[in-house]
Design an enzyme around this catalytic site. Sequence first.
Site, PDB file in Angstrom:
ATOM      1  N   SER A  61       0.615  -1.232   0.166  1.00 55.08           N
ATOM      2  CA  SER A  61      -0.217   0.093   0.019  1.00 55.08           C
ATOM      3  C   SER A  61       0.925   1.299   0.120  1.00 55.08           C
ATOM      4  O   SER A  61       1.866   1.408   0.791  1.00 55.08           O
ATOM      5  CB  SER A  61      -0.804   0.084   1.099  1.00 55.08           C
ATOM      6  OG  SER A  61      -1.841   1.110   1.226  1.00 55.08           O
ATOM      7  N   GLY A  62       0.508   2.295  -0.724  1.00 63.41           N
ATOM      8  CA  GLY A  62       1.369   3.339  -1.200  1.00 63.41           C
ATOM      9  C   GLY A  62       2.692   3.068  -1.910  1.00 63.41           C
ATOM     10  O   GLY A  62       3.285   4.209  -1.952  1.00 63.41           O
TER      11      GLY A  62
ATOM     12  N   THR B 268      -1.526   2.567  -8.046  1.00 65.12           N
ATOM     13  CA  THR B 268      -2.538   3.307  -8.869  1.00 65.12           C
ATOM     14  C   THR B 268      -2.123   4.351  -9.781  1.00 65.12           C
ATOM     15  O   THR B 268      -2.491   4.687 -10.881  1.00 65.12           O
ATOM     16  CB  THR B 268      -3.450   3.645  -7.849  1.00 65.12           C
ATOM     17  OG1 THR B 268      -3.924   2.664  -7.002  1.00 65.12           O
ATOM     18  CG2 THR B 268      -4.556   4.348  -8.446  1.00 65.12           C
TER      19      THR B 268
ATOM     20  N   ASN C  62      -1.596   5.429   3.305  1.00 62.78           N
ATOM     21  CA  ASN C  62      -1.549   6.188   1.853  1.00 62.78           C
ATOM     22  C   ASN C  62      -2.931   6.801   2.161  1.00 62.78           C
ATOM     23  O   ASN C  62      -3.875   6.187   2.425  1.00 62.78           O
ATOM     24  CB  ASN C  62      -1.663   5.302   0.847  1.00 62.78           C
ATOM     25  CG  ASN C  62      -2.025   5.591  -0.664  1.00 62.78           C
ATOM     26  OD1 ASN C  62      -1.968   6.934  -0.864  1.00 62.78           O
ATOM     27  ND2 ASN C  62      -1.997   4.908  -1.614  1.00 62.78           N
TER      28      ASN C  62
ATOM     29  N   SER D 227      -5.636   5.360  -0.576  1.00 63.68           N
ATOM     30  CA  SER D 227      -5.298   3.745  -0.618  1.00 63.68           C
ATOM     31  C   SER D 227      -6.548   3.254  -1.326  1.00 63.68           C
ATOM     32  O   SER D 227      -7.773   3.429  -1.018  1.00 63.68           O
ATOM     33  CB  SER D 227      -5.295   3.382   0.814  1.00 63.68           C
ATOM     34  OG  SER D 227      -4.934   1.954   0.713  1.00 63.68           O
ATOM     35  N   SER D 228      -6.124   2.510  -2.318  1.00 65.59           N
ATOM     36  CA  SER D 228      -7.289   1.673  -2.971  1.00 65.59           C
ATOM     37  C   SER D 228      -7.715   0.525  -1.969  1.00 65.59           C
ATOM     38  O   SER D 228      -6.891  -0.341  -1.710  1.00 65.59           O
ATOM     39  CB  SER D 228      -6.643   1.131  -4.183  1.00 65.59           C
ATOM     40  OG  SER D 228      -6.019   1.916  -5.080  1.00 65.59           O
TER      41      SER D 228
ATOM     42  N   GLY E 109       0.045  -6.064  -3.036  1.00 66.45           N
ATOM     43  CA  GLY E 109       1.090  -7.211  -3.212  1.00 66.45           C
ATOM     44  C   GLY E 109       1.230  -7.894  -1.835  1.00 66.45           C
ATOM     45  O   GLY E 109       0.255  -7.603  -1.186  1.00 66.45           O
TER      46      GLY E 109
ATOM     47  N   GLU F  59       1.247  -9.012   1.827  1.00 69.58           N
ATOM     48  CA  GLU F  59       1.482  -8.029   2.947  1.00 69.58           C
ATOM     49  C   GLU F  59       1.864  -8.932   4.197  1.00 69.58           C
ATOM     50  O   GLU F  59       1.279 -10.152   4.494  1.00 69.58           O
ATOM     51  CB  GLU F  59      -0.029  -7.622   3.360  1.00 69.58           C
ATOM     52  CG  GLU F  59      -0.324  -6.363   2.338  1.00 69.58           C
ATOM     53  CD  GLU F  59      -1.760  -5.657   2.727  1.00 69.58           C
ATOM     54  OE1 GLU F  59      -2.415  -6.287   3.706  1.00 69.58           O
ATOM     55  OE2 GLU F  59      -1.994  -4.859   2.175  1.00 69.58           O
TER      56      GLU F  59
END
Length: 1016
Positions: A119-120, A124, A169, A172-173, A393, A395
């Site tokens: 994340s981050g 995206t 993030n 964040s998605s 990805g 985690e």
Amino acid sequence: RIIIIIMAGEKGVRASLTARDRVGIQDFVLLDAYTSESAFLDNLRKRFHENLIYTYIGTLLVSVNPYKDLDIYSKKQMDTYMGVNFFELPPHIYALADNVFRTMLSEFNNHFILISGESGAGKTEASKKILQFYAVSCPSTKLLNNVRDRLLLSNPVLEAFGNAKTLKNDNSSRFGKYMDIQFDHRGGAVGGHILSYLLEKSRVVHQNHGERNFHIFYQLVEGGEEDLLRWLGLERNCKNYRYLVQGDCAKVSSINDKSDWKTVRKALSVIDFGESDTEHLFGIIASVLHLGNLKFDADARGYATIKNNQEMHWLLGIPNQVLQQGLTHRKIEAKTEEVLSPFSVEHAAYARDALAKAIYGRTFNWLVNKINESLANQDSSRKMVVGLLDIYGFEVFSVNSFEQFCINYCNEKLQQLFIQLTLKSEQEEYELEGIEWEPVPFFNNKIICDLVEEKFRGIISLLDEECLRPGEATDLTFLEKMEEKIGGHPHFVTHKLADKNTRKTLERGDFRLLHYAGEVTYCVVGFLDKNNDLLYRSGKEVILFWVSMFSKAVVTQFKNSLVGLTEILMSKEPWYVRCIKPNESKQPAKFDDVLVRHQVKYLGLMEHLRVRRAGFAYRRKYEIFLQRYKALCPDTWPNWKGTPAEGVRCLIKHLGYKTNEYKLGRTKIFIRHPRTLFATEDAFQVCKHQLATRIQAKYKGYRVKEDYLKQKEAATKIENCWRGLMARKERERRAWAVKVIKKFIKGFMTRNQPACIDNSEYLAYVRQNYLTRLKENLPKSVLDMDSWLTPPPILKEVNELYMFLKNAVASPCDIVWVFLLLQLLLKAQTSSMFKGKKENYPLSVCRPFSSLCLFLFLFFLISSQLFAFRPQYGVPVVKYDRNGFRPRLRQLIFTQEAAYLVEETKIKQRIDFTSLKGVSVSNLSDNFLILHVTCNDIKQKGDLVLQCDFLYEALTKLSFIADKQSCVKVVQGSVRFDIQPGREGFVDFKSGQESMVYRAKNGHLMVVSVDRKSNS
Ligand SMILES: Nc1ncnc2c1ncn2[C@@H]1O[C@H](COP(=O)(O)OP(=O)(O)OP(=O)(O)O)[C@@H](O)[C@H]1O
Ligand SMILES: [Mg+2]
């Protein structure tokens, strides 16, 4: 290109040789120590600090989030990367996007780009960059632009509903996204399709401290129009909604909800959301907010009742009664009967949240479907597809739960896909190139995938089974079941199964999986509940009556969607972008080694590199290899005449490649170790310098020679033209000369005949010649008859006149002839003094000198000769006083030695010719003359300013008598004169309409004369 080479001086060569040390290599495949994580990290760090955020592993792109805006995404950059060979330019997301696009067009097949990372890490952003690149690079028509806009604008809408601020993030998605972009055979983007995975619905009802709910809630409350908010029963204050305040950070500086709201509204209209669609959509979003505010009280029996009833008014359009019952009761189906059993307060709150999550989840799915309808391509002809997969990805946190289990399973599946596709393509390439297949040692993660997903034995099956099994199933019973069924699996371990050392690192409720990327310990707590999602467990039987439709365990749904995804991906060519987050604090230029090392490991980058490097580190088409390095071998430089393959063979023989270092395929050379390639590249860098010098010299020589030839050609042209011109002139001159000489001879031969065409010019010439000579050789005295020039025979009349004159001097009887002759002589003198100099001279030519004067003149002349009598000429003049310029009538008389100014009988001033410095007249039509005298004594009178109607006559006479032909000066504008020694005066001359003489304001005498030229 030549210029670039020329500019690469020695400094340039040295710079490029050291550049590899400074900025690292741009393809990890060329890393010598390719198994070393530290070497990998070093290279990544070097590049990151040089703002080189992209690096390849073969065709995989590693991207490190710069956390700052880099100037590498401009239109110019896009143009640079369009249609360029993948390895020709520095690594870039555009290079990858372009390569995918071109391969798709040339091979007419489907592709996908898998973007993964923490994340981050920038997934995206990367997918947006790819979309933007296609938006610019693809062909455009009005129709295609419409699709392009929808593709681009689907992003802000999906982000509003599916993204949220998290600690990691700000955008964040919270779902996995797979987006198909469909292209027609010309490469125009004609449609798209989106699949979403595992939306984090729990965020709707709960957010950790410092996190937010999905953006759309805040956008609606902050940016929603007054009318809309009133209609939805909302207030413009996020703090009023329980679902928005749990993270305690409704406002974030990096997010502008108001402007984002406007973007979303605009985007919705572009992607075909009608008025009623949007109304319903926001109605549901508002309902979720109202639902969150519902509170429950316990009645006397401890059962839940709804406390703030007024909220119900705004909810969902479901009859109050039904909703109230649904939220406070559960339905128990026992055999044939249905019984309603009341909830405790705690259970009612749980049901409320479950409903909110379910509503939001379904709305999100509806939204994705709507967007898909808008992106759907109407044309049924065959399409090519580029898929963009933006998915979480691997985690690994300190405590990993059900979500991490799903995410890591997803990554395990994707790794399996990667291995299959990479090895497959590797093998295919070897076969295609006719190279013997060398088995690649790699870790096949199928064993782990099976452990998770195998039917009946896999973890997912066990979890589902446990969820649905009658009896008291808990997370711990699930753990026990796993221990029982898969306890012996080499990639599975629990506290109970572990050896002594491992046990220390595990809690009782933990199980550990040895994923391909490393081991991850999961805490089993919450697995069952999360898997059930809305399935509300209570004893043996199920369910909240109104949500029975949302059945099926979460993990199975996820597994099924992953199977679907894998099928989608398997039919396509894979490309990879792995995103890395350099630090946790979102800071630019900060590279946290530990964090990055962790990601390198869990993104499987080392594994990926190992697979890529298992065979050959470098492969290139013969043409490209030869083109780059042909300068290193005299036989291949500058041009190789044979086939590229033979050229490469010749080249590597010259370079001394050992047989185990390379393989030659049908169209490509395969180089096993990077060092072999680096040695070649370094040799090329050195050689490039020498080549540059040679090319430079050649080029300079060529330019100079070209310039010289141009100049020579130009000189010859000019010379030819000039010579031609001169020759033509000479010819004309000669022709003219011949004509003139001919005429002259003819004239000479006929000179004694009567005047005719043949001799007229000759005679004129003889006459003119005589007169010119005569003019220059006039006798000093008219009576000096012997020194008159002898006229030529043809000037009979002159001869006669001359004879007559001689006789007349001897006996002055026929005096008229003498006058005429004198007239002629004097006029000739006047002409030489004034012709072309004074304006009114032409008028004087036809005016004979006065007879009286002439008579006097002749008389004086003769008498001076005969009797030495002094006065020789006299003429009336107007004299202007020196002071005040008053006019006075006077006589001007010339004697042999002096000029006299006489008033009646009185001599007013005598001017010796020896002291006469000069005479000034103007160039205009006036008749003024100024006699300049030398005067030494202050008492002496100064220069004379006179006006004389017989100006030309008087001055001609003066020049004769005083022998001062050159003393008369014709001046322009103004004449300075001496009033007396040391005092000066001026006479100014100018032309005007009428002649005037007056004293001007400046004290000058102003003489205005009529402009003869303009008058004439
Ligand atoms: N190439 C880039 N250039 C500049 N900034 C970037 C770039 N990539 C990412 N960022 C910054 O990092 C932030 C996070 O990126 P992004 O939202 O793409 O992460 P993500 O991998 O999608 O995370 P999540 O999994 O949480 O959705 C962006 O908002 C942006 O500020
Ligand atoms: Mg994202």
